[in-house]
Scaffold this motif. Structure first.
Motif, PDB file in Angstrom:
ATOM      1  N   ASP A  23      47.607 -71.049 -43.005  1.00 32.89           N
ATOM      2  CA  ASP A  23      48.001 -70.782 -41.776  1.00 32.89           C
ATOM      3  C   ASP A  23      46.868 -71.564 -40.709  1.00 32.89           C
ATOM      4  O   ASP A  23      46.594 -71.022 -39.732  1.00 32.89           O
ATOM      5  N   ARG A  24      45.814 -72.169 -41.083  1.00 29.60           N
ATOM      6  CA  ARG A  24      44.783 -72.758 -40.602  1.00 29.60           C
ATOM      7  C   ARG A  24      44.069 -71.444 -39.703  1.00 29.60           C
ATOM      8  O   ARG A  24      43.201 -71.634 -38.785  1.00 29.60           O
ATOM      9  N   THR A  25      44.067 -70.295 -40.311  1.00 29.84           N
ATOM     10  CA  THR A  25      43.502 -69.137 -39.695  1.00 29.84           C
ATOM     11  C   THR A  25      42.253 -68.413 -40.424  1.00 29.84           C
ATOM     12  O   THR A  25      42.689 -68.144 -41.486  1.00 29.84           O
TER      13      THR A  25
ATOM     14  N   GLU B  95      38.983 -65.252 -40.346  1.00 33.12           N
ATOM     15  CA  GLU B  95      38.076 -64.233 -39.628  1.00 33.12           C
ATOM     16  C   GLU B  95      36.750 -64.875 -39.248  1.00 33.12           C
ATOM     17  O   GLU B  95      35.984 -65.382 -40.126  1.00 33.12           O
TER      18      GLU B  95
ATOM     19  N   GLU C 160      42.872 -62.451 -27.603  1.00 29.50           N
ATOM     20  CA  GLU C 160      43.959 -63.255 -28.142  1.00 29.50           C
ATOM     21  C   GLU C 160      44.198 -64.080 -27.115  1.00 29.50           C
ATOM     22  O   GLU C 160      44.563 -63.639 -25.960  1.00 29.50           O
TER      23      GLU C 160
ATOM     24  N   ALA D 256      40.393 -74.496 -31.506  1.00 30.83           N
ATOM     25  CA  ALA D 256      40.923 -73.545 -32.096  1.00 30.83           C
ATOM     26  C   ALA D 256      41.438 -72.435 -31.056  1.00 30.83           C
ATOM     27  O   ALA D 256      41.038 -72.316 -29.944  1.00 30.83           O
TER      28      ALA D 256
ATOM     29  N   VAL E 109      43.505 -65.793 -32.075  1.00 40.92           N
ATOM     30  CA  VAL E 109      44.657 -65.275 -32.376  1.00 40.92           C
ATOM     31  C   VAL E 109      44.491 -63.567 -32.659  1.00 40.92           C
ATOM     32  O   VAL E 109      45.651 -62.911 -32.832  1.00 40.92           O
TER      33      VAL E 109
ATOM     34  N   ASP F  13      39.752 -63.328 -34.891  1.00 37.08           N
ATOM     35  CA  ASP F  13      40.365 -64.300 -35.810  1.00 37.08           C
ATOM     36  C   ASP F  13      40.775 -65.507 -35.035  1.00 37.08           C
ATOM     37  O   ASP F  13      41.148 -65.380 -33.868  1.00 37.08           O
ATOM     38  N   ILE F  14      40.519 -66.467 -35.784  1.00 39.04           N
ATOM     39  CA  ILE F  14      40.758 -67.971 -34.825  1.00 39.04           C
ATOM     40  C   ILE F  14      41.869 -68.766 -35.717  1.00 39.04           C
ATOM     41  O   ILE F  14      41.843 -68.659 -36.873  1.00 39.04           O
ATOM     42  N   LYS F  15      42.622 -69.816 -34.986  1.00 43.82           N
ATOM     43  CA  LYS F  15      43.332 -70.591 -35.552  1.00 43.82           C
ATOM     44  C   LYS F  15      43.121 -71.945 -35.418  1.00 43.82           C
ATOM     45  O   LYS F  15      43.124 -72.338 -34.077  1.00 43.82           O
TER      46      LYS F  15
END
Length: 155
Positions: free
Chosen positions: A26-28, A30, A49, A69, A72, A104-106
């Motif tokens: 999910d390209r996500t 921590e 977020e 990015a 999320v 968390d980043i996506k």
DNA sequence: GCCAACGTTGGC
DNA sequence: GCCAACGTTGGC
């Protein structure tokens, strides 16, 4: 709705690169392991977020903004601090009294043309950006103007 | 609470 | 690989 925030996160590509992020499920990922109080304060109090960030590669060869990015998940305790097997254990941080925080980043998009540190330094409108004025912090707030300029340079 | 020693970051 | 900047630690 909270005001949109803009950030620049630094990473040594040998430790964790933008392509590593894009290769995650999910390209996500921590964003853990931050062990600096100023950066911690940003993560805990200000990175929300929905904020967006530039992914900057530090180190000998890279030294450039390579992608964008999305945040999320806003700041929450960095559980790797109390995991003795993690890369950045800190016995003074506990689940009851967390000392360190993460988000968390996506991964969104890779820049067509990475924007180098030299380019940033050569751009008068960016001379006051946090990346240049506050060295050696891994997380920098950015203004909308700085964000737009760097993204335009990266197209 | 000061400050010297030490470790880390990151550009060059 | 060097080293300046600067954050953190720990003795006093």
């Amino acid at each position: 709705m909270a005001k949109q925030g803009y950030w620049l996160f630094k990473s040594e590509p040998a430790a964790y690169s933008f392509s590593d992020l894009m290769g995650e499920v999910d390209r996500t990922a921590e964003w853990d392991g931050v062990r600096n109080y100023q950066a911690r304060n940003y993560l805990r109090d200000e990175v929300k977020e929905g904020d967006r960030m530039l992914f900057y590669h530090s180190g000998a060869k890279a030294k450039s903004v390579v992608g964008t990015a999305l945040v999320v998940r806003g700041g929450y305790p960095d559980h790797t601090a109390w995991d003795p097997d993690s890369e950045h254990p800190d016995p003074k941080s506990t689940p009851e009294k967390p000392r360190w925080y993460m988000v968390d980043i996506k991964g969104e998009a890779e820049l067509s043309n990475p924007v180098t540190l030299a380019q940033i330094k050569a751009t008068p409108a960016l001379e006051n950006c946090s990346l240049l004025t506050r060295p050696r912090i891994s997380i920098h707030p950015m203004t909308k103007e700085e964000w737009d300029i760097i993204l335009a340079m990266g197209e």
